[in-house]
Design a protein around this motif. Structure first.
Motif, short mmCIF file in Angstrom:
data_model
loop_
_atom_site.label_atom_id
_atom_site.label_comp_id
_atom_site.label_asym_id
_atom_site.label_seq_id
_atom_site.Cartn_x
_atom_site.Cartn_y
_atom_site.Cartn_z
N VAL A 171 0.86 -1.19 0.00
CA VAL A 171 0.00 0.00 0.00
C VAL A 171 0.89 1.24 0.00
CG1 VAL A 171 -1.94 -1.10 1.18
CG2 VAL A 171 -0.20 0.06 2.52
N PRO A 172 0.41 2.33 -0.57
CA PRO A 172 1.19 3.58 -0.52
C PRO A 172 1.27 4.08 0.92
CG PRO A 172 -0.86 3.90 -1.76
CD PRO A 172 -0.81 2.47 -1.34
N GLU A 173 2.33 4.77 1.24
CA GLU A 173 2.54 5.27 2.60
C GLU A 173 1.37 6.12 3.08
OE1 GLU A 173 5.88 7.67 5.23
OE2 GLU A 173 6.35 7.07 3.19
N GLU A 174 0.78 6.89 2.20
CA GLU A 174 -0.34 7.76 2.62
C GLU A 174 -1.59 6.95 3.01
OE1 GLU A 174 0.00 7.77 -1.89
OE2 GLU A 174 1.36 8.24 -0.26
N SER A 175 -1.65 5.66 2.65
CA SER A 175 -2.77 4.81 3.05
C SER A 175 -2.53 4.11 4.38
CB SER A 175 -3.02 3.74 1.98
OG SER A 175 -3.40 4.34 0.78
N ALA A 176 -1.32 4.22 4.90
CA ALA A 176 -0.99 3.58 6.17
C ALA A 176 -1.69 4.31 7.32
CB ALA A 176 0.52 3.59 6.37
N PRO A 177 -1.92 3.61 8.44
CA PRO A 177 -2.61 4.25 9.56
C PRO A 177 -1.74 5.30 10.23
CG PRO A 177 -1.82 2.10 10.21
CD PRO A 177 -1.56 2.23 8.73
N ALA A 178 -2.41 6.21 10.95
CA ALA A 178 -1.68 7.20 11.75
C ALA A 178 -0.88 6.47 12.82
CB ALA A 178 -2.67 8.17 12.38
N ALA A 179 0.11 7.12 13.35
CA ALA A 179 0.97 6.51 14.36
C ALA A 179 0.14 5.98 15.53
CB ALA A 179 1.98 7.53 14.87
N SER A 180 0.42 4.74 15.90
CA SER A 180 -0.22 4.11 17.05
C SER A 180 0.76 3.10 17.62
CB SER A 180 -1.54 3.44 16.65
OG SER A 180 -1.29 2.39 15.76
N PRO A 181 0.54 2.63 18.84
CA PRO A 181 1.51 1.70 19.43
C PRO A 181 1.65 0.44 18.57
CG PRO A 181 -0.06 2.45 21.07
CD PRO A 181 -0.54 2.95 19.74
N PRO A 182 2.88 0.03 18.28
CA PRO A 182 3.09 -1.18 17.47
C PRO A 182 2.85 -2.44 18.30
CG PRO A 182 5.19 -0.26 18.11
CD PRO A 182 4.13 0.70 18.59
N PRO B 10 13.99 -5.69 11.16
CA PRO B 10 13.34 -4.43 11.53
C PRO B 10 11.96 -4.30 10.88
CG PRO B 10 15.55 -4.03 10.67
CD PRO B 10 15.25 -5.48 10.45
N GLY B 11 11.06 -3.71 11.61
CA GLY B 11 9.72 -3.47 11.10
C GLY B 11 8.75 -3.27 12.24
N THR B 12 7.56 -2.80 11.90
CA THR B 12 6.50 -2.62 12.89
C THR B 12 5.19 -3.11 12.31
OG1 THR B 12 6.11 -0.35 12.17
CG2 THR B 12 7.55 -0.65 14.08
N LEU B 13 4.31 -3.54 13.20
CA LEU B 13 2.97 -3.99 12.83
C LEU B 13 1.99 -3.22 13.71
CD1 LEU B 13 1.09 -5.99 11.34
CD2 LEU B 13 1.43 -7.55 13.27
N SER B 14 1.04 -2.55 13.08
CA SER B 14 0.07 -1.77 13.83
C SER B 14 -1.23 -1.69 13.03
CB SER B 14 0.61 -0.36 14.09
OG SER B 14 -0.31 0.41 14.79
N GLN B 15 -2.34 -1.98 13.68
CA GLN B 15 -3.67 -1.87 13.07
C GLN B 15 -3.78 -2.64 11.75
OE1 GLN B 15 -4.99 2.19 12.77
NE2 GLN B 15 -4.14 2.72 14.76
N GLY B 16 -3.11 -3.80 11.66
CA GLY B 16 -3.20 -4.61 10.46
C GLY B 16 -2.30 -4.15 9.32
#
Length: 98
Positions: free
Chosen positions: A12-23, A49-55
């Motif tokens: 997905v494009p970065e602009e479709s990613a969710p707002a910052a939330s706890p990973p 390295p990486g993060t997972l948040s809100q799917g």
């Protein structure tokens, strides 16, 4: 798109990613687990390295999706929507058990 067993990763494009939330936290082995196998205990996981948040999965340097029973998949850097395969049962849907 990238599929490993019952996990589908959709870029997905970065602009479709969710707002910052706890990973999501990493497991005891330091892996970022996308899904555990209910029957086997095996896991679809990112080791680097990486993060997972809100799917949504963010891999700032790319990474590898690993699982004990599937070939590893090398992923380019970016954002991914994590989709678990579902199956229909009368009256509803349920996640596919691994």
């Amino acid at each position: 798109m990238y599929r490993q067993g019952d996990i589908l990763l959709v870029p997905v494009p970065e602009e479709s990613a969710p707002a910052a939330s706890p990973p999501e936290p990493r497991d005891a082995r330091g892996r970022l687990v996308l899904a555990y196998g209910e029957a086997t205990g095996h896991a679809h996981a990112i080791a680097g390295p990486g993060t997972l948040s809100q799917g949504f999965l963010h891999l700032p340097e790319g990474g590898r999706l690993v699982h004990e029973e599937h070939a590893a998949i090398t992923l380019p850097k970016g954002w991914y929507r994590v989709v678990r395969q579902r199956e229909y049962v009368p009256g509803s849907f349920q996640m596919v058990a691994d």
